[in-house]
Scaffold this active site. Structure first.
Site, PDB file in Angstrom:
ATOM      1  N   ASP A 104       0.844  -1.190   0.000  1.00  0.00           N
ATOM      2  CA  ASP A 104       0.000   0.000   0.000  1.00  0.00           C
ATOM      3  C   ASP A 104       0.884   1.245   0.000  1.00  0.00           C
ATOM      4  O   ASP A 104       2.019   1.223   0.509  1.00  0.00           O
ATOM      5  CB  ASP A 104      -0.925   0.030   1.219  1.00  0.00           C
ATOM      6  CG  ASP A 104      -1.939   1.165   1.140  1.00  0.00           C
ATOM      7  OD1 ASP A 104      -2.704   1.204   0.156  1.00  0.00           O
ATOM      8  OD2 ASP A 104      -1.957   2.021   2.038  1.00  0.00           O
ATOM      9  N   GLU A 140       0.779   5.808   0.282  1.00  0.00           N
ATOM     10  CA  GLU A 140       0.093   7.090   0.442  1.00  0.00           C
ATOM     11  C   GLU A 140       0.833   8.090  -0.426  1.00  0.00           C
ATOM     12  O   GLU A 140       2.051   7.973  -0.637  1.00  0.00           O
ATOM     13  CB  GLU A 140       0.068   7.543   1.903  1.00  0.00           C
ATOM     14  CG  GLU A 140      -0.700   6.625   2.842  1.00  0.00           C
ATOM     15  CD  GLU A 140      -2.187   6.518   2.531  1.00  0.00           C
ATOM     16  OE1 GLU A 140      -2.721   7.431   1.866  1.00  0.00           O
ATOM     17  OE2 GLU A 140      -2.811   5.527   2.938  1.00  0.00           O
ATOM     18  N   ASP A 183      -6.044  18.288   0.373  1.00  0.00           N
ATOM     19  CA  ASP A 183      -6.990  17.165   0.415  1.00  0.00           C
ATOM     20  C   ASP A 183      -6.289  15.885   0.864  1.00  0.00           C
ATOM     21  O   ASP A 183      -6.859  15.077   1.618  1.00  0.00           O
ATOM     22  CB  ASP A 183      -7.632  16.951  -0.955  1.00  0.00           C
ATOM     23  CG  ASP A 183      -8.649  18.030  -1.282  1.00  0.00           C
ATOM     24  OD1 ASP A 183      -9.130  18.699  -0.346  1.00  0.00           O
ATOM     25  OD2 ASP A 183      -8.970  18.206  -2.477  1.00  0.00           O
ATOM     26  N   HIS A 230      -4.390  11.415   5.088  1.00  0.00           N
ATOM     27  CA  HIS A 230      -3.335  10.662   5.785  1.00  0.00           C
ATOM     28  C   HIS A 230      -2.626  11.439   6.892  1.00  0.00           C
ATOM     29  O   HIS A 230      -1.942  10.846   7.729  1.00  0.00           O
ATOM     30  CB  HIS A 230      -2.313  10.107   4.792  1.00  0.00           C
ATOM     31  CG  HIS A 230      -1.773  11.110   3.812  1.00  0.00           C
ATOM     32  ND1 HIS A 230      -1.118  12.258   4.191  1.00  0.00           N
ATOM     33  CD2 HIS A 230      -1.798  11.123   2.456  1.00  0.00           C
ATOM     34  CE1 HIS A 230      -0.738  12.928   3.114  1.00  0.00           C
ATOM     35  NE2 HIS A 230      -1.163  12.272   2.049  1.00  0.00           N
ATOM     36  N   HIS A 259      -5.674   7.310   7.099  1.00  0.00           N
ATOM     37  CA  HIS A 259      -5.080   6.313   6.225  1.00  0.00           C
ATOM     38  C   HIS A 259      -3.606   6.160   6.588  1.00  0.00           C
ATOM     39  O   HIS A 259      -2.886   7.144   6.763  1.00  0.00           O
ATOM     40  CB  HIS A 259      -5.215   6.731   4.760  1.00  0.00           C
ATOM     41  CG  HIS A 259      -6.589   6.539   4.219  1.00  0.00           C
ATOM     42  ND1 HIS A 259      -6.839   6.025   2.960  1.00  0.00           N
ATOM     43  CD2 HIS A 259      -7.803   6.783   4.758  1.00  0.00           C
ATOM     44  CE1 HIS A 259      -8.152   5.969   2.761  1.00  0.00           C
ATOM     45  NE2 HIS A 259      -8.745   6.431   3.838  1.00  0.00           N
ATOM     46  N   ASP A 312      -3.101  -0.295   6.740  1.00  0.00           N
ATOM     47  CA  ASP A 312      -3.955  -0.703   5.623  1.00  0.00           C
ATOM     48  C   ASP A 312      -3.494  -2.025   5.015  1.00  0.00           C
ATOM     49  O   ASP A 312      -4.314  -2.821   4.543  1.00  0.00           O
ATOM     50  CB  ASP A 312      -3.982   0.390   4.551  1.00  0.00           C
ATOM     51  CG  ASP A 312      -4.816   1.593   4.978  1.00  0.00           C
ATOM     52  OD1 ASP A 312      -5.363   1.556   6.095  1.00  0.00           O
ATOM     53  OD2 ASP A 312      -4.909   2.560   4.211  1.00  0.00           O
TER      54      ASP A 312
END
Length: 230
Positions: free
Chosen positions: A12, A14, A57, A62, A156, A161
């Protein structure tokens, strides 16, 4: 969906934003290696200086700011270690085209070989959509579907995750396994209402005994051994 003798990597990322076309970059990447979906205790985890401004945003999602990441390594500094970690393994990713496109965007900048987004990649988002058409297949909603604890997911986070995705994937591929039926007697249950009341949906939640429970179990076995043989 699984190939024998090939370890898996739950992956995963970000990012600073949603589009590589706008030159958004990776700021966090996590990989958990598993064998038959059981963690091997090998992980790859890095925070990354994206060398560009993080969108407002994205910060809301995160929580990472440029100030937090200015002292972290750049992607070029961790690229070889990442490639070595994932090489020859099945990649399990939720919305794989997104993460693969960002990794390839970074690799292209430093003239490294790009990842094949079709070879040895399982997209759990695509898998979930095919199994539950018309339902939301976000990671949050899939966790709720399979009764997976989401209490730690306030923001997040790539490593968290990955662990949630591992549990989701176990349930996704185990959905066709037989349900467990509990009956109060040996007689068959004939009515559909009665059947529905005792059929429980199978969820592969692993519960590990505590140290105290293990000690009690050992003491019980010793006492039984003395009682039966001495």
């Amino acid at each position: 969906f699984r190939k024998k003798n090939m370890n898996e990597v739950i992956l995963d990322t970000e990012t600073t934003g949603l589009s590589v076309r706008e030159d958004h970059r990776i700021i966090e990447i996590a990989c958990i290696e598993t064998k038959n979906l059981i963690p091997t205790n090998k992980i790859f985890y890095k925070l990354i200086n994206p060398e560009r401004k993080i969108s407002e945003d994205a910060i809301k999602i995160h929580g990472y700011t440029n100030a937090k990441l200015d002292s972290e390594p750049k992607f070029k500094d961790i690229a070889d270690e990442l490639i070595e970690f994932i090489s020859g393994k099945k990649l399990i990713i939720h919305n794989a085209p997104f993460d693969i496109s960002f990794i390839n965007h970074e690799l292209k900048k430093i003239n490294k070989k790009l990842l094949d987004d079709k070879k040895n990649v399982i997209d759990t988002l695509e898998l979930a959509r095919s199994k539950y058409p018309g339902s939301s297949s976000s990671l949050d909603n899939l966790c709720k579907r399979f009764n997976i604890d989401l209490s730690k997911r306030t923001k997040h986070n790539a490593m968290l995750d990955c662990e949630l995705l591992r549990k989701v994937y176990i349930n996704l591929i185990g959905e066709k396994e037989p349900t467990l039926i509990f009956q109060n007697s040996e007689s068959d249950i004939k009515s559909s209402d009665e059947k529905n009341s005792v059929v429980k949906k199978y969820n592969k939640k692993i519960v590990h005994p505590t140290d105290g429970e293990l000690d009690k179990h050992k003491s019980f076995l010793k006492s039984e051994l003395r009682r039966n043989f001495f």
